[in-house]
Motif scaffolding. Structure first.
Motif, PDB file in Angstrom:
ATOM      1  N   PHE A 156       0.845  -1.189   0.000  1.00 23.83           N
ATOM      2  CA  PHE A 156       0.000   0.000   0.000  1.00 23.83           C
ATOM      3  C   PHE A 156       0.877   1.234   0.000  1.00 23.83           C
ATOM      4  N   GLY A 157       0.388   2.335  -0.543  1.00 26.51           N
ATOM      5  CA  GLY A 157       1.138   3.588  -0.456  1.00 26.51           C
ATOM      6  C   GLY A 157       2.259   3.678  -1.466  1.00 26.51           C
ATOM      7  N   ILE A 158       3.213   4.582  -1.218  1.00 22.69           N
ATOM      8  CA  ILE A 158       4.200   4.889  -2.253  1.00 22.69           C
ATOM      9  C   ILE A 158       5.143   3.726  -2.552  1.00 22.69           C
ATOM     10  N   ARG A 202       4.196   0.538  -2.746  1.00 25.44           N
ATOM     11  CA  ARG A 202       3.471  -0.673  -3.148  1.00 25.44           C
ATOM     12  C   ARG A 202       4.151  -1.306  -4.379  1.00 25.44           C
ATOM     13  N   ASN A 258       2.335  -4.773  -9.879  1.00 23.67           N
ATOM     14  CA  ASN A 258       0.922  -5.100  -9.634  1.00 23.67           C
ATOM     15  C   ASN A 258       0.171  -5.500 -10.909  1.00 23.67           C
TER      16      ASN A 258
END
Lengths: 108, 264
Positions: free
Chosen positions: B202-204, B206, B210
């Motif tokens: 999550f966040g910067i 991650r 993906n």
């Protein structure tokens, strides 16, 4: 006091009107209420460009200025336009009651 | 896939898997020849960075193109990396793109064997593949955690995390949180918000891969469904002994028959 409402319009035209508390982001409003079309992979950290929206005419100025970070993230978004914003970077205020945003065809 | 992204010499692409395995393997892996596995590991990884330095030199002297090595060599923020920083970035890409996806592919076969009702649902409705892929990534959680360093004091659940504290964030726990995910132990391929999981972090920080991982899993199942009526897991899989990687050392399967495919 009235709760600000935001209208989200999906690419194919479906509208969702959502009430948002002040201080919430337009991204949060979509994700928490199951509005499709905003992926928001990074969870609202201005780090992925998958919560891209087009701000309807007349509202862009009121959504505030883009940071350099947001501008550079928007470089990665498909079909970015002059009225493109990352919805994680738009924080709701009373002034934004009635805001209309449109979703792009896809977030990647 | 990685070889394509790096524009790595195709006939030598198996080096990438080897470097990935070597970088994370422990002494019990059987990959090392001597007891001094740390030295062996270091020597092989120096070989990796030497190899990639040749690719770097080729590309830095050529016009920029779309592969990752060229992008690093020409990128403003990355063109002055020292050797170890370059190796660190390479390993991140090599390992990140290797065993996580591979183990989730294996996990998808296992999950389908353990949940025949879900497999039936998928066969009846292949448009569920993307949602099934996300559910598999949640269910497998190929990396159980990542570590962060706190940049400020923060109170969480009544405990104080101090600035500078090193904190493990347990994806495996978040992905089984019954407050966030209904019936989290179950494998359900048509959840309402299937991408709402923590396997990519999550966040910067991650996972940068993906979308690539989702794409690979999706294509795998788009190709499996029409080809193979059944993939049968023969025995309990053997897991990798690791606190970080939730993966499989082996999982024998049999494919009893295949459908006739039209020529493409």
């Amino acid at each position: 006091m009235q709760v600000p409402k935001v209208t989200y319009i999906e690419h194919h035209g479906s509208e969702h009107v959502i009430e948002l508390k002040n201080g919430m982001s337009v991204r949060e409003g979509a994700v928490k209420n199951g509005v499709p079309g905003i992926d928001a992979d990074c969870g609202g950290a201005c780090a992925c460009a998958t919560c891209h929206v087009y701000v309807e005419d007349g509202w862009l100025e009121l959504t505030g200025a883009k940071t350099a970070m947001e501008t550079s993230m928007l470089d990665f978004a498909e079909n970015a336009q002059a009225n493109s914003r990352l919805s994680c970077q738009i924080k709701i205020t009373d002034d934004l009651d009635g805001l209309v945003v449109r979703m792009p065809e896809s977030q990647h | 896939m990685l070889a394509t992204l790096f524009d790595f010499p195709w006939d030598e692409r198996r080096k990438l898997t080897r470097w990935s395995d070597i970088a994370t393997a422990g002494p019990e892996s059987g990959l090392f020849l001597t007891d001094d596995y740390e030295t062996e590991r270091r020597m092989e990884l120096f070989g990796c960075v030497d190899y990639f330095t040749r690719l770097w030199n080729e590309r830095v002297n050529a016009p920029p193109k779309g592969d990752l090595v060229s992008l690093l060599a020409h990128g403003e923020a990355t063109r002055n990396m020292d050797r170890m920083e370059y190796l660190g970035n390479l390993l991140l890409l090599i390992i990140g793109g290797n065993d996580t996806t591979r183990n989730t592919m294996t996990g998808s076969i296992l999950a389908m064997n353990q949940n025949p009702d879900q497999l039936r649902k998928l066969r009846e409705n292949p448009s569920l593949i993307p949602s099934m892929v996300s559910e598999t990534i949640r269910w497998q959680t190929p990396l159980s955690n990542m570590r962060r360093t706190a940049t400020q004091d923060f109170k969480l659940g009544g405990k104080l995390i101090r600035k500078g504290d090193k904190v493990l964030i347990w994806y495996a726990s978040g992905n089984r949180d019954e407050k966030a995910i209904e019936n989290p132990e179950a494998y359900i391929i048509h959840r309402e918000r299937p991408r709402n999981h923590l396997s990519f972090g999550f966040g910067i920080h991650r996972c940068v891969g993906n979308r690539l991982a989702e794409l690979q899993l999706r294509i795998l199942w788009e190709e499996i469904l029409p080809r193979f009526p059944e993939i049968r897991v023969l025995e309990e899989p053997r897991r990798v002994p690791s606190v970080l990687i939730r993966g499989y050392a082996s999982m024998p399967v049999v494919i009893p028959s295949r459908n006739a495919m039209r020529a493409r």
